[in-house]
Design a protein around this motif. Structure first.
Motif, short mmCIF file in Angstrom:
data_model
loop_
_atom_site.label_atom_id
_atom_site.label_comp_id
_atom_site.label_asym_id
_atom_site.label_seq_id
_atom_site.Cartn_x
_atom_site.Cartn_y
_atom_site.Cartn_z
N ILE A 116 1.79 -5.92 38.90
CA ILE A 116 3.09 -5.99 38.24
C ILE A 116 4.15 -5.69 39.29
N VAL A 117 5.02 -6.67 39.55
CA VAL A 117 6.09 -6.50 40.52
C VAL A 117 7.26 -5.79 39.87
N LEU A 118 7.62 -6.23 38.67
CA LEU A 118 8.77 -5.68 37.97
C LEU A 118 8.34 -5.21 36.60
N ASN A 119 8.67 -3.95 36.28
CA ASN A 119 8.33 -3.37 34.99
C ASN A 119 9.59 -2.75 34.40
N VAL A 138 14.37 -2.53 25.34
CA VAL A 138 13.97 -3.78 26.00
C VAL A 138 12.89 -3.48 27.04
N SER A 139 11.80 -4.23 26.94
CA SER A 139 10.69 -4.08 27.88
C SER A 139 10.21 -5.45 28.33
N LEU A 140 9.81 -5.54 29.59
CA LEU A 140 9.19 -6.76 30.10
C LEU A 140 8.46 -6.44 31.40
N ASN A 141 7.44 -7.23 31.68
CA ASN A 141 6.68 -7.12 32.92
C ASN A 141 6.68 -8.46 33.61
N VAL A 142 6.82 -8.45 34.93
CA VAL A 142 6.72 -9.68 35.70
C VAL A 142 5.60 -9.48 36.73
N PRO A 143 4.48 -10.19 36.54
CA PRO A 143 3.38 -10.10 37.50
C PRO A 143 3.71 -10.83 38.81
N GLU A 144 3.06 -10.41 39.86
CA GLU A 144 3.21 -11.04 41.18
C GLU A 144 2.98 -12.54 41.08
N LYS A 196 4.53 -14.83 39.44
CA LYS A 196 4.76 -15.46 38.13
C LYS A 196 6.25 -15.59 37.84
N ILE A 197 6.55 -16.39 36.86
CA ILE A 197 7.92 -16.60 36.39
C ILE A 197 8.01 -16.04 34.99
N ALA A 198 9.07 -15.30 34.72
CA ALA A 198 9.33 -14.79 33.38
C ALA A 198 10.70 -15.29 32.95
N ALA A 199 10.84 -15.59 31.68
CA ALA A 199 12.12 -16.05 31.14
C ALA A 199 12.55 -15.11 30.03
N VAL A 200 13.84 -14.83 29.99
CA VAL A 200 14.43 -14.06 28.91
C VAL A 200 15.26 -15.05 28.11
N LEU A 201 14.87 -15.29 26.88
CA LEU A 201 15.52 -16.28 26.04
C LEU A 201 16.21 -15.60 24.86
N ASN A 219 15.10 -13.75 51.44
CA ASN A 219 13.64 -13.76 51.37
C ASN A 219 13.16 -12.82 50.25
N PRO A 220 13.63 -13.06 49.02
CA PRO A 220 13.37 -12.11 47.93
C PRO A 220 11.95 -12.15 47.41
N SER A 221 11.53 -11.04 46.84
CA SER A 221 10.26 -11.01 46.11
C SER A 221 10.53 -11.16 44.62
N VAL A 222 11.75 -10.82 44.18
CA VAL A 222 12.16 -11.00 42.78
C VAL A 222 13.55 -11.64 42.80
N MET A 223 13.66 -12.82 42.19
CA MET A 223 14.96 -13.47 42.09
C MET A 223 15.33 -13.57 40.62
N LEU A 224 16.49 -13.04 40.27
CA LEU A 224 16.99 -13.06 38.91
C LEU A 224 18.04 -14.15 38.80
N LEU A 225 17.79 -15.15 37.98
CA LEU A 225 18.72 -16.26 37.82
C LEU A 225 19.36 -16.18 36.44
N ASP A 226 20.67 -16.04 36.41
CA ASP A 226 21.40 -15.95 35.16
C ASP A 226 22.09 -17.27 34.89
#
Length: 183
Positions: A10-13, A31-37, A39-44, A168-175
């Motif tokens: 889990i990269v982001l918890n 609000v809770s979410l996990n982003v595994p190494e 992988k892509i997660a979407a917040v809808l 060179n990010p390990s987590v990119m948040l796109l809004d």
């Protein structure tokens, strides 16, 4: 049954966060979410559901909006990050592309991209990252000497994403990465 070998890192918890604006307005609760190494997660959700606030909480951009995480935790690879500065987060590989194509209008496309490499010291790495961005977005290479103000909305969005890739990010948040763009 999952074994330790099959459990993803889990990269982001984000665990049960609560966000309050102006010390009184509760915007997010639980609000809770996990982003595994890898992988892509979407917040809808609909308008006003808290998607942007969730991303701002992760990237610690709430203070600019008079907001704060008051409960819960945000971890990057097990390290709590909700109190780190945005620049510390970029150093650790967390970068956000905000809604609205925020480019430096008076800079060229390439100068905009290079602002994304301010945390990098290795010139060879910067050159590799720039080439990677140009491979993802060939149009930017064609327009690299154009002032950002005189490029299309799509080119500006590519530039904003490319600038984030330069870190060179390990987590990119796109809004809202496609907002205002033609299909």
């Amino acid at each position: 049954m999952t074994t330790p070998e099959s459990t993803p890192n889990i990269v982001l918890n984000v665990n049960g966060i609560e966000v309050i604006y102006n010390h009184v307005i509760l915007v997010l609760k639980g609000v809770s979410l996990n982003v595994p190494e890898g992988k892509i997660a979407a917040v809808l959700g609909g308008n006003g559901a808290g998607k942007t606030t969730t991303l701002r909480a992760i990237s610690n951009l709430l203070k600019a909006e008079r907001g704060e995480v008051t409960k819960g935790s945000i971890e990057l690879r097990g390290e709590r990050i909700e109190n780190l500065s945005t620049s510390d987060l970029v150093q650790r590989g967390v970068v956000q592309v905000m809604e609205g194509r925020h480019c430096f209008a008076h800079l060229t496309i390439e100068e905009n991209l290079m602002t994304g490499s301010y945390t990098r010291k290795d010139k060879a790495e910067i050159a590799r990252n720039l080439e990677k961005v140009y491979n993802y977005f060939p149009r930017l290479k064609t327009r690299r000497t154009s002032q950002a103000a005189y490029t299309s909305g799509g080119e500006q969005q590519m530039c904003a994403i490319g600038r984030a890739l330069m870190t060179n990010p390990s987590v990119m948040l796109l809004d809202e990465p496609s907002m205002g763009l033609a299909p």
